[in-house]
Design a protein around this motif. Structure first.
Motif, mmCIF file in Angstrom:
data_model
loop_
_atom_site.group_PDB
_atom_site.id
_atom_site.type_symbol
_atom_site.label_atom_id
_atom_site.label_comp_id
_atom_site.label_asym_id
_atom_site.label_seq_id
_atom_site.Cartn_x
_atom_site.Cartn_y
_atom_site.Cartn_z
ATOM 1 N N GLU A 292 0.812 7.765 17.151
ATOM 2 C CA GLU A 292 0.430 7.997 16.003
ATOM 3 C C GLU A 292 1.319 8.367 15.056
ATOM 4 O OE1 GLU A 292 -4.118 9.399 16.258
ATOM 5 O OE2 GLU A 292 -3.080 10.718 17.266
ATOM 6 N N SER B 160 3.709 5.588 14.142
ATOM 7 C CA SER B 160 2.849 4.744 13.359
ATOM 8 C C SER B 160 3.049 5.120 11.925
ATOM 9 C CB SER B 160 1.267 4.350 13.723
ATOM 10 O OG SER B 160 1.346 3.991 15.157
ATOM 11 N N GLU B 161 2.725 6.394 11.654
ATOM 12 C CA GLU B 161 2.988 6.737 10.306
ATOM 13 C C GLU B 161 4.253 6.413 9.668
ATOM 14 O OE1 GLU B 161 3.386 10.949 7.942
ATOM 15 O OE2 GLU B 161 3.007 11.029 10.114
ATOM 16 N N TRP C 235 4.915 2.857 8.693
ATOM 17 C CA TRP C 235 4.253 2.622 7.579
ATOM 18 C C TRP C 235 5.376 3.154 6.285
ATOM 19 C CZ3 TRP C 235 -0.536 4.425 4.359
ATOM 20 C CH2 TRP C 235 -0.789 3.340 3.536
ATOM 21 N N SER D 20 -1.160 -2.282 2.109
ATOM 22 C CA SER D 20 -1.778 -2.276 3.445
ATOM 23 C C SER D 20 -2.445 -3.436 3.561
ATOM 24 C CB SER D 20 -2.794 -1.242 3.352
ATOM 25 O OG SER D 20 -3.814 -1.165 4.211
ATOM 26 N N TRP E 73 0.369 -6.004 4.769
ATOM 27 C CA TRP E 73 1.442 -5.775 5.996
ATOM 28 C C TRP E 73 1.031 -6.223 7.249
ATOM 29 C CZ3 TRP E 73 1.601 -0.384 8.549
ATOM 30 C CH2 TRP E 73 3.057 -0.577 9.318
ATOM 31 N N ARG F 293 0.922 -5.023 10.695
ATOM 32 C CA ARG F 293 1.314 -3.795 11.610
ATOM 33 C C ARG F 293 1.823 -3.817 12.704
ATOM 34 N NH1 ARG F 293 -5.202 -1.889 10.962
ATOM 35 N NH2 ARG F 293 -5.190 -2.125 8.702
ATOM 36 N N GLN G 245 3.296 -3.985 16.791
ATOM 37 C CA GLN G 245 2.585 -3.645 17.823
ATOM 38 C C GLN G 245 2.700 -2.165 18.232
ATOM 39 O OE1 GLN G 245 4.315 -5.902 21.031
ATOM 40 N NE2 GLN G 245 2.690 -5.436 22.695
ATOM 41 N N PHE H 132 0.713 0.043 16.905
ATOM 42 C CA PHE H 132 0.254 0.817 15.593
ATOM 43 C C PHE H 132 -1.132 1.473 15.952
ATOM 44 C CE2 PHE H 132 -1.389 1.834 11.648
ATOM 45 C CZ PHE H 132 -0.470 2.456 10.909
ATOM 46 N N ARG I 6 -3.410 4.633 14.302
ATOM 47 C CA ARG I 6 -3.868 5.851 13.322
ATOM 48 C C ARG I 6 -5.257 6.067 13.584
ATOM 49 N NH1 ARG I 6 -0.076 9.210 12.125
ATOM 50 N NH2 ARG I 6 -1.536 10.071 10.517
ATOM 51 N N LEU J 194 -5.833 0.434 5.958
ATOM 52 C CA LEU J 194 -4.970 1.546 6.100
ATOM 53 C C LEU J 194 -4.749 2.158 4.616
ATOM 54 C CD1 LEU J 194 -3.069 3.095 7.899
ATOM 55 C CD2 LEU J 194 -1.234 1.386 7.444
ATOM 56 N N CYS K 131 -2.945 9.687 7.267
ATOM 57 C CA CYS K 131 -3.095 8.153 6.707
ATOM 58 C C CYS K 131 -3.831 7.495 8.060
ATOM 59 C CB CYS K 131 -1.801 7.469 6.568
ATOM 60 S SG CYS K 131 -0.617 7.232 7.813
#
Length: 325
Positions: A58, A61-62, A65, A135, A138, A140, A142, A144, A146, A201, A226
């Motif tokens: 997680e 992933s933040e 972004w 968002s 984009w 995301r 692989q 990803f 949240r 997102l 997020c």
């Protein structure tokens, strides 16, 4: 446990080649933030994550972004890699749990107060529209992942910030009022739906404490929460803890004006805002119950819960922000 935090911060700094840097405690909330000053004048922000809240995937992933937003020209926090190139450290705690840590380049600016110039909300609305546009477009990467912010995880059985029913001082009358509001809010959100132009997102915690204002610039920080939710939820979050402030109508008006410069809203987006704002307030009520011994909650005052009930009554009667948009 608090006494061990500076030691933990210095343990993290060793991974950045900064064992002799000075770490000064900035805040303790969900996470612990330190300001890091080096002998050469460099400055950083070190975030020690709340144990058990986010996984490494997680947090990665933040950061992904943030990288993508920065590449698109949005000014956001810059993660700093350690000496081995890794941007996330996992540190053992004395109680056999672990804390993840991330270092960011320092960003100058001042956290605004409720006396903020409403024009700053115009800038915030414009920046938020750019965030949402990114968002929507984009792709995301692989893996990803949240958190998903819906009634279930905000105010329902799986609420991530605690159960509002357990707040100290809760009465049967208050419980009935809030429960009735949530039934109606959930119904409105079901009707509003989750099409991709409305749900995606978002930052999810754009309250005043997560803004930095400097002259005519407003910048966003702390993307720790997020996740996937309604785009208009970012406006609800911007009013956090101050939903009954006399300037709220002006803040909203300026935010909407700024958002319209770079984004698009329809009437349904405007109509859902009061429900999202009250839902956020109830989510924050639950949060005050799980954080009631923190300085932040104590600063809200003893009337914050009764004022929350007053907002719920106003919304239930159709009197809350009835002229939005």
């Amino acid at each position: 446990m608090t006494d061990s935090l500076p030691l933990l911060a210095h343990a993290a700094l060793a991974h950045y080649g900064l064992p002799d840097a000075q770490a000064s405690l900035l805040s303790i909330s969900e996470n612990v933030m330190f300001r890091v000053d080096t002998a050469t004048g460099q400055r950083y922000a070190l975030r020690l994550h709340r144990p058990g809240y986010h996984s490494v995937a997680e947090i990665n992933s933040e950061l992904a972004w943030l990288d993508a937003l920065r590449d698109s020209g949005v000014e956001v926090p810059v993660p700093v890699p350690g000496t081995d190139g890794a941007r996330i450290r996992t540190l053992p705690m004395p109680d056999d749990t672990v804390r993840h840590a991330v270092m960011f380049a320092w960003m100058d600016g001042t956290e605004p107060t409720p006396d903020i110039d409403p024009a700053a909300f115009t800038r915030l609305g414009r920046i938020t529209a750019r965030l949402h546009d990114h968002s929507r477009c984009w792709v995301r990467p692989q893996g990803f992942i949240r958190k998903i912010w819906t009634p279930d995880t905000m105010t329902g059985p799986h609420a991530l910030w605690g159960q509002w029913e357990d707040v100290p001082g809760m009465t049967d009358a208050a419980r009935e009022l809030i429960a009735d509001c949530l039934i109606r809010i959930n119904a409105q959100l079901d009707d509003y739906g989750q099409p991709e132009q409305r749900f995606g997102l978002i930052h999810a915690d754009l309250r005043l404490a997560n803004l930095l204002v400097s002259d005519d610039r407003t910048r966003l920080i702390d993307f720790d929460d997020c996740g996937i939710s309604w785009f208009m939820q970012d406006l609800a979050a911007a009013l956090s803890f101050h939903e009954d402030h006399p300037q709220v109508p002006r803040w909203i008006d300026h935010w909407l004006r700024g958002y319209a410069i770079a984004g698009h809203m329809d009437q349904a987006d405007l109509d859902i805002l009061p429900a999202l704002i009250i839902q956020r307030r109830i989510q924050l009520l639950a949060w005050t119950g799980t954080h009631r011994h923190t300085r932040q909650v104590e600063s809200l005052g003893t009337d914050w819960f009764p004022r929350t009930l007053g907002l719920c009554r106003a919304w239930a009667d159709g009197r809350f922000l009835r002229h939005i948009g």
